[in-house]
Structures are given as structure tokens and as C-alpha cells.
Design an enzyme around this catalytic site. Structure first.
Site, PDB file in Angstrom:
ATOM      1  N   TRP A  17      20.294  42.499  33.869  1.00  0.00           N
ATOM      2  CA  TRP A  17      19.831  41.525  35.007  1.00  0.00           C
ATOM      3  C   TRP A  17      20.597  41.422  35.944  1.00  0.00           C
ATOM      4  O   TRP A  17      20.562  41.172  37.481  1.00  0.00           O
ATOM      5  CB  TRP A  17      18.817  40.612  34.390  1.00  0.00           C
ATOM      6  CG  TRP A  17      19.276  39.735  33.854  1.00  0.00           C
ATOM      7  CD1 TRP A  17      19.826  38.738  34.185  1.00  0.00           C
ATOM      8  CD2 TRP A  17      19.303  39.893  32.511  1.00  0.00           C
ATOM      9  NE1 TRP A  17      20.249  38.157  33.548  1.00  0.00           N
ATOM     10  CE2 TRP A  17      19.464  38.831  32.237  1.00  0.00           C
ATOM     11  CE3 TRP A  17      19.135  40.784  31.209  1.00  0.00           C
ATOM     12  CZ2 TRP A  17      20.506  38.341  30.347  1.00  0.00           C
ATOM     13  CZ3 TRP A  17      19.191  40.655  30.073  1.00  0.00           C
ATOM     14  CH2 TRP A  17      20.221  38.898  29.434  1.00  0.00           C
ATOM     15  N   MET A  76      42.270  44.639  41.621  1.00  0.00           N
ATOM     16  CA  MET A  76      41.984  45.230  42.551  1.00  0.00           C
ATOM     17  C   MET A  76      40.696  45.847  40.989  1.00  0.00           C
ATOM     18  O   MET A  76      40.469  46.646  40.708  1.00  0.00           O
ATOM     19  CB  MET A  76      41.657  46.601  43.416  1.00  0.00           C
ATOM     20  CG  MET A  76      40.639  47.399  44.491  1.00  0.00           C
ATOM     21  SD  MET A  76      40.989  48.488  44.739  1.00  0.00           S
ATOM     22  CE  MET A  76      41.281  49.868  44.749  1.00  0.00           C
ATOM     23  N   VAL A  77      38.790  45.162  42.042  1.00  0.00           N
ATOM     24  CA  VAL A  77      38.149  45.111  41.376  1.00  0.00           C
ATOM     25  C   VAL A  77      37.166  46.879  42.234  1.00  0.00           C
ATOM     26  O   VAL A  77      36.612  46.184  43.114  1.00  0.00           O
ATOM     27  CB  VAL A  77      37.004  44.593  40.878  1.00  0.00           C
ATOM     28  CG1 VAL A  77      35.832  44.817  40.584  1.00  0.00           C
ATOM     29  CG2 VAL A  77      37.449  43.504  40.090  1.00  0.00           C
ATOM     30  N   ASP A  78      37.025  47.786  41.937  1.00  0.00           N
ATOM     31  CA  ASP A  78      36.292  48.620  42.559  1.00  0.00           C
ATOM     32  C   ASP A  78      35.120  49.441  41.714  1.00  0.00           C
ATOM     33  O   ASP A  78      35.106  49.920  40.403  1.00  0.00           O
ATOM     34  CB  ASP A  78      37.090  50.404  42.864  1.00  0.00           C
ATOM     35  CG  ASP A  78      36.007  50.813  43.832  1.00  0.00           C
ATOM     36  OD1 ASP A  78      34.894  50.962  43.511  1.00  0.00           O
ATOM     37  OD2 ASP A  78      37.364  52.057  43.532  1.00  0.00           O
ATOM     38  N   MET A  79      33.723  48.540  41.751  1.00  0.00           N
ATOM     39  CA  MET A  79      33.251  48.839  40.999  1.00  0.00           C
ATOM     40  C   MET A  79      32.055  48.956  41.335  1.00  0.00           C
ATOM     41  O   MET A  79      30.759  48.071  42.369  1.00  0.00           O
ATOM     42  CB  MET A  79      32.755  47.629  39.860  1.00  0.00           C
ATOM     43  CG  MET A  79      32.532  46.028  39.829  1.00  0.00           C
ATOM     44  SD  MET A  79      31.889  44.871  39.143  1.00  0.00           S
ATOM     45  CE  MET A  79      32.308  43.070  40.085  1.00  0.00           C
ATOM     46  N   HIS A 119      35.579  60.960  43.162  1.00  0.00           N
ATOM     47  CA  HIS A 119      35.055  60.787  44.211  1.00  0.00           C
ATOM     48  C   HIS A 119      35.877  61.323  45.108  1.00  0.00           C
ATOM     49  O   HIS A 119      36.225  61.104  46.587  1.00  0.00           O
ATOM     50  CB  HIS A 119      34.739  58.863  44.480  1.00  0.00           C
ATOM     51  CG  HIS A 119      33.838  58.755  43.776  1.00  0.00           C
ATOM     52  ND1 HIS A 119      33.689  57.602  42.729  1.00  0.00           N
ATOM     53  CD2 HIS A 119      32.469  58.244  44.541  1.00  0.00           C
ATOM     54  CE1 HIS A 119      32.377  57.164  42.642  1.00  0.00           C
ATOM     55  NE2 HIS A 119      31.826  57.359  43.696  1.00  0.00           N
ATOM     56  N   GLU A 126      46.336  50.731  36.486  1.00  0.00           N
ATOM     57  CA  GLU A 126      46.317  51.733  35.874  1.00  0.00           C
ATOM     58  C   GLU A 126      46.512  52.895  37.201  1.00  0.00           C
ATOM     59  O   GLU A 126      46.518  53.441  36.468  1.00  0.00           O
ATOM     60  CB  GLU A 126      45.093  51.656  35.321  1.00  0.00           C
ATOM     61  CG  GLU A 126      44.155  52.115  36.063  1.00  0.00           C
ATOM     62  CD  GLU A 126      43.120  51.247  36.298  1.00  0.00           C
ATOM     63  OE1 GLU A 126      41.616  51.321  36.345  1.00  0.00           O
ATOM     64  OE2 GLU A 126      43.040  49.864  36.074  1.00  0.00           O
ATOM     65  N   GLY A 159      42.618  46.901  38.140  1.00  0.00           N
ATOM     66  CA  GLY A 159      43.027  48.624  39.078  1.00  0.00           C
ATOM     67  C   GLY A 159      44.841  48.570  38.998  1.00  0.00           C
ATOM     68  O   GLY A 159      45.325  49.002  39.902  1.00  0.00           O
ATOM     69  N   ILE A 190      49.033  45.805  43.045  1.00  0.00           N
ATOM     70  CA  ILE A 190      47.630  45.174  43.448  1.00  0.00           C
ATOM     71  C   ILE A 190      47.164  45.048  42.433  1.00  0.00           C
ATOM     72  O   ILE A 190      46.875  45.552  41.729  1.00  0.00           O
ATOM     73  CB  ILE A 190      47.290  46.145  44.443  1.00  0.00           C
ATOM     74  CG1 ILE A 190      48.563  46.174  45.835  1.00  0.00           C
ATOM     75  CG2 ILE A 190      45.918  46.244  44.803  1.00  0.00           C
ATOM     76  CD1 ILE A 190      47.657  47.306  46.708  1.00  0.00           C
TER      77      ILE A 190
END
Length: 332
Positions: free
Chosen positions: A224, A170-173, A44, A306, A304, A168
């Protein structure tokens, strides 16, 4: 190949200025693309930049547009992005959510008519760095089949949740097993996916990124469950922003623009003192990371964490860019 941060930002800036983007706007946008790449989110950042320029050239993105506030209800505000540059607008909206949270304890900004925000994690991280919980998500054009279907009718609708722990968390999914950007990263590296990421042309699960990129049969995260979560995130973003749904973006626009996004900030310190907050978060992290490992050679990961190492490595040794991607940028 390796490039420095300055070389990368300079390349982005050159391309933006060649499109007559104002100097300050070009500088801020180039900075955000370079920071995303430096953080290790190539899909991104640098890899996405040619696609961003394509949409800019096509008129989907209006670089001099100014987001406008439409409605204010105390802790909740509704804004119209006016199709301005996506990452710059998203940064401003999370800043506004933080301002609202400082007054009310929580702030929510619902944004319509927006463009792709590039790395969604940037905005969760932005809140967490200031001591806030950051939550945000966006809808998209339909790029994923709902569970049980072959046709793309739902978005990958990435969700970000960032916690002000040290470091920090963080989930960015994406709501898919892999974003299309990550499919590209693995294809360019000549790698199979580590787990099934979609279906092949015969309807069988596959780890081949190129096959999934071509047939667009990407696999919802959790089967699902990811499909269902994608749908409700789209519904909430559409209703709160009074903006376009995945269906409207897909059926009414020539490309992915005019999407709806949500930005939430929560000021934790209004609810709990700093020492107690830190102790509770540390206990959670210690409890998880001290579990017996399934493989002695593979560390237990916290989401997050890493990014701190990736950022340090890229600053020390240079940023790795795929040769073909760099060539595309030089040709823009």
C-alpha cells in the site's frame, strides 16, 4: 552476444536515420540509448529501443518538436515538451533545473506533454556529476493496480534521487517492485524474480515474470505504501506542470505519451562547504557499510554504487545483448 559501444550506437543511429531523423538529433538520441545500455540498464536502453521506434512510427513521438517554456517564476519553470523525443527533452530539462539552481540554490522544472524518458536515473546522475542533488520523477499510463484492486489504475511513476557523493549514490526506482522492463530482462534470462513481483491469475503472489507481464497485475513497492506514493507523485507532477494525469494519459491517449515530469536540482555548495559535505557523506556511507553482514558472502549495498563497476566491465569486455533483442534491432 557481445557488442562494442560503437556498434550499438551505430545500430541505433542507422534505425533513426532510416526514419528521416535529423543527423544531430539521431546522433544524440543514439548516444543516450547506447550510454544507458553501457551503464547496465538494459531494460531502458537496448531492450526498450524497439518500443521507442514503434511509438515513433505511430506518430506518438514528434522528433523535430522543440520544447517551449510556458511559465517562469524565478526558481520554478513550467515547460511544454510538444511530444518531442523523451530522453533528449529530459536531459535538457535537468540542465535547465541546474541553471536555475545555480542562480537560486534550487531549480524546479515541471514538464507537460512529454514522452517516455527511458532511464530516469540518467538525469539524476547528470545533476550529481555536477555537484547538485538531482530529484526527478514522471507519471505514466496506468500499468499497475492500486492496492486492493485488480484493474490497472495507477502508474509505476519512477522516482530518482541522486546525491553527489563519491561514488554517486542514487535511487532510481519504480513504484512497483519491478518495472515491466525488469520483468522482461528476467524473463529473457529464464530467471524467476528474487522476490514476489506481482499476482498470478488466482490472486496469489508470484515470482514468475512472464505471468505478471501477461496479466498486468504488478505489485506496488511496499504494498500500500508504493501505491500511495505513486498516487501523490502523479498529483504533484500533474498540478505543477498543468499537464496530464495518469487517468488522462490512460483514458484519452492511444498509448503512453503526453506524460508529466518533474526535474529538481539543488546546489549543495550554497548550503555547506565541500570538505564538510564530503566528510558527512563519507561518514554516512561508512556507518552503513561497516554493519555486520547477514551473509558474509553478500556485500552491503549502497544504491547506485554498482553502476561504476557495471560500466567498467562493459567497457572492458563488451556489452552483453540478448540475441533476440539484437535481432529485433537489426530488423528495424
Amino acid at each position: 552476444m557481445k557488442v562494442t559501444f560503437e556498434e550499438l550506437k551505430g545500430a541505433f543511429y542507422r534505425v533513426l536515420r532510416s526514419r528521416n531523423i535529423a543527423e544531430d538529433t539521431a546522433d544524440e538520441c543514439a548516444e543516450m540509448f547506447a550510454r544507458t545500455t553501457e551503464s547496465g540498464v538494459y531494460s531502458h536502453g537496448v531492450n526498450r529501443f524497439p518500443r521507442f521506434i514503434q511509438q515513433l512510427d505511430n506518430g506518438d513521438i514528434i522528433p523535430d518538436a522543440k520544447p517551449q517554456r510556458v511559465t517562469s517564476l524565478g526558481a520554478i519553470e513550467q515547460w511544454d515538451a510538444q511530444r518531442a523525443i523523451g530522453n533528449l527533452t529530459a536531459k535538457k530539462m535537468m540542465d535547465r533545473a541546474i541553471e536555475l539552481a545555480s542562480d537560486h540554490g534550487i531549480g524546479l522544472v515541471a514538464l507537460r506533454n512529454a514522452n517516455h524518458w527511458m532511464r530516469g536515473g540518467s538525469y539524476g546522475w547528470q545533476a550529481a556529476e555536477k555537484g547538485y542533488i538531482g530529484i526527478c520523477w514522471t507519471n505514466s499510463i496506468a500499468v499497475m493496480p492500486p492496492w486492493g484492486a485488480k484493474e490497472c489504475r495507477i502508474g509505476t511513476n519512477p522516482l530518482i534521487v541522486a546525491i553527489p557523493s563519491t561514488p554517486i549514490t542514487m535511487v532510481d526506482m519504480s513504484m512497483s517492485m519491478f518495472s515491466y522492463g525488469m520483468l522482461e530482462v528476467n524473463r529473457l534470462a529464464g530467471r524467476e524474480l528474487p522476490v514476489d513481483g506481482g499476482f498470478d491469475d488466482n490472486g496469489q503472489l508470484t515470482k514468475e515474470p512472464g505471468v505478471i507481464e501477461k496479466n498486468r497485475r504488478i505489485l506496488p513497492m511496499g504494498y500500500w505504501k508504493g501505491s500511495g506514493l505513486s498516487i501523490v507523485l502523479d498529483m504533484i507532477a500533474t498540478l505543477l506542470s498543468n499537464g496530464s494525469s495518469v487517468a488522462e494519459v490512460t483514458q484519452e491517449n492511444s498509448d503512453e505519451y503526453g506524460v508529466s515530469q518533474i526535474f529538481i536540482a539543488i546546489e549543495v555548495d550554497k548550503l555547506i562547504d565541500g570538505a564538510t559535505r564530503d566528510a558527512k557523506l563519507q561518514r554516512i556511507m561508512d556507518f552503513i557499510t561497516t554493519a555486520e553482514r547477514a551473509d558474509d558472502n553478500v556485500a552491503i549495498r549502497l544504491p547506485g554504487h554498482e553502476f561504476t563497476k557495471l560500466l567498467d566491465d562493459n567497457r572492458r569486455h563488451g556489452i552483453t545483448i540478448d540475441d533476440s533483442v539484437w535481432a529485433k534491432i537489426q530488423a528495424l
